[in-house]
Design a protein around this motif. Structure first.
Motif, PDB file in Angstrom:
ATOM      1  N   UNK A 145      35.886  39.972  27.607  1.00 37.97           N
ATOM      2  CA  UNK A 145      36.746  41.092  27.995  1.00 37.97           C
ATOM      3  C   UNK A 145      36.051  41.981  29.025  1.00 37.97           C
ATOM      4  N   UNK A 146      34.750  42.185  28.854  1.00 33.90           N
ATOM      5  CA  UNK A 146      33.995  42.986  29.825  1.00 33.90           C
ATOM      6  C   UNK A 146      34.030  42.339  31.202  1.00 33.90           C
ATOM      7  N   UNK A 147      33.857  41.022  31.239  1.00 34.65           N
ATOM      8  CA  UNK A 147      33.872  40.293  32.514  1.00 34.65           C
ATOM      9  C   UNK A 147      35.245  40.383  33.169  1.00 34.65           C
ATOM     10  N   UNK A 148      36.289  40.120  32.390  1.00 36.42           N
ATOM     11  CA  UNK A 148      37.648  40.172  32.930  1.00 36.42           C
ATOM     12  C   UNK A 148      37.981  41.577  33.417  1.00 36.42           C
ATOM     13  N   UNK A 149      37.460  42.577  32.719  1.00 31.10           N
ATOM     14  CA  UNK A 149      37.721  43.961  33.100  1.00 31.10           C
ATOM     15  C   UNK A 149      37.221  44.317  34.491  1.00 31.10           C
ATOM     16  N   UNK A 150      36.277  43.546  35.023  1.00 32.68           N
ATOM     17  CA  UNK A 150      35.726  43.812  36.358  1.00 32.68           C
ATOM     18  C   UNK A 150      36.600  43.281  37.482  1.00 32.68           C
ATOM     19  N   UNK A 151      37.594  42.476  37.153  1.00 33.96           N
ATOM     20  CA  UNK A 151      38.446  41.873  38.176  1.00 33.96           C
ATOM     21  C   UNK A 151      39.429  42.906  38.704  1.00 33.96           C
ATOM     22  N   UNK A 152      39.543  43.019  40.019  1.00 39.24           N
ATOM     23  CA  UNK A 152      40.478  43.949  40.651  1.00 39.24           C
ATOM     24  C   UNK A 152      41.904  43.402  40.562  1.00 39.24           C
ATOM     25  N   UNK A 153      42.871  44.286  40.733  1.00 37.25           N
ATOM     26  CA  UNK A 153      44.278  43.878  40.690  1.00 37.25           C
ATOM     27  C   UNK A 153      45.015  44.338  41.946  1.00 37.25           C
ATOM     28  N   UNK A 154      46.051  43.583  42.284  1.00 29.47           N
ATOM     29  CA  UNK A 154      46.990  43.972  43.350  1.00 29.47           C
ATOM     30  C   UNK A 154      48.203  43.070  43.251  1.00 29.47           C
ATOM     31  N   UNK A 155      49.223  43.412  43.969  1.00 27.20           N
ATOM     32  CA  UNK A 155      50.427  42.587  43.960  1.00 27.20           C
ATOM     33  C   UNK A 155      50.200  41.277  44.702  1.00 27.20           C
ATOM     34  N   UNK A 156      50.970  40.265  44.319  1.00 28.84           N
ATOM     35  CA  UNK A 156      50.841  38.959  44.954  1.00 28.84           C
ATOM     36  C   UNK A 156      51.490  38.995  46.340  1.00 28.84           C
ATOM     37  N   UNK A 157      50.751  38.552  47.348  1.00 23.86           N
ATOM     38  CA  UNK A 157      51.251  38.569  48.718  1.00 23.86           C
ATOM     39  C   UNK A 157      52.183  37.410  49.002  1.00 23.86           C
TER      40      UNK A 157
END
Length: 259
Positions: free
Chosen positions: A79-91
């Motif tokens: 969960x800690x690792x996944x939490x580092x992933x940035x998010x944005x809308x799909x282009x």
């Protein structure tokens, strides 16, 4: 019968139980020790077996397969690792073509494990994950038969080159997804890297891989439920290595698998 005789019979019976493995002590001794805190059987196709390595201990993808993460400490790390992933809308998918990531299974790729080793990427992946491998005569690259344990379904697959599509190499983070999340702006050399990086590749059952398309974790997960956290970890590892975001829905789904 005397009390002494009764005690003698009871003692003899207990000794025989220990010798033959009967009784509670024998049962305990026969119980197999689980890996990673014990396995839990998956849903559809789940076997509870682990033929791969812990993805948290395999950051370069050179270890085989995926091991289910069942220990609380590992799931917390996930969960800690996944939490580092940035998010944005799909282009937009406009302009996407598989060839924009180089020709399939190119060996002439720099900056990844096994690049330029003389074997194409597909055979490198089959060699990494396969067992009982046989090569074409005179070759140490071209695999003609092998056995594969598919972590996505739990199936044990007898594979031969004459039925090549029976095993496909999954791009964990699909190339079209990469394109829509930022790879459209990359150099061709960087796109070739993510297309051939062992971290992003998993030999699996062909029909199962065909059902995935370019889906993210919010809309597609491996049928075997107890491997889904490991799959989410691998998806996150690729995203972080290549500085790619995921959609908010995909990140939420990834975190959900590792609760």
């Amino acid at each position: 019968m005397s009390g002494r005789g009764t005690r003698l019979i009871a003692a003899t019976a207990a000794a025989l139980a220990l010798l033959t493995g009967c009784g509670r002590i024998g049962d305990l001794a026969a119980e197999p020790a689980g890996q990673n805190g014990g396995g839990q059987n998956g849903g559809s196709g789940g076997s509870g077996e682990d033929r791969g390595v812990n993805p948290l201990d395999n950051p370069d993808g050179t270890g085989p397969g995926l091991m289910a993460l069942t220990a609380d400490k590992d799931r917390a790390k996930a969960r800690d690792l996944i939490g580092k992933v940035a998010t944005k809308g799909r282009g937009a998918k406009t302009g996407y073509d598989r060839e924009k990531f180089g020709y399939a299974w190119a060996d002439n790729v720099d900056g990844i494990p096994w690049g330029r080793n003389g074997c194409d990427t597909r055979n490198d992946m089959l060699k990494r994950d396969g067992e009982n491998i046989e090569y074409r005569g005179g070759s140490n690259c071209v695999i003609v038969t092998m056995k594969l344990y598919d972590p996505y379904t739990g199936k044990k697959i007898d594979w031969s080159k004459s039925e090549a599509s029976k095993v496909q190499i999954d791009h964990v983070m699909p190339l079209s997804y990469d394109w829509q999340m930022g790879a459209s702006r990359w150099s061709e050399s960087k796109r070739k890297q993510i297309a051939n990086d062992p971290l992003n590749l998993m030999p699996v059952d062909g029909s199962t891989n065909g059902s995935k398309g370019d889906s993210g974790p919010a809309t597609w997960l491996p049928p075997r439920r107890d491997i889904r956290c490991s799959y989410a970890v691998r998806f996150a590892q690729v995203a972080l290595k290549y500085d790619l975001p995921v959609t908010s829905a995909d990140k939420d789904a990834m975190l959900e698998q590792c609760k």
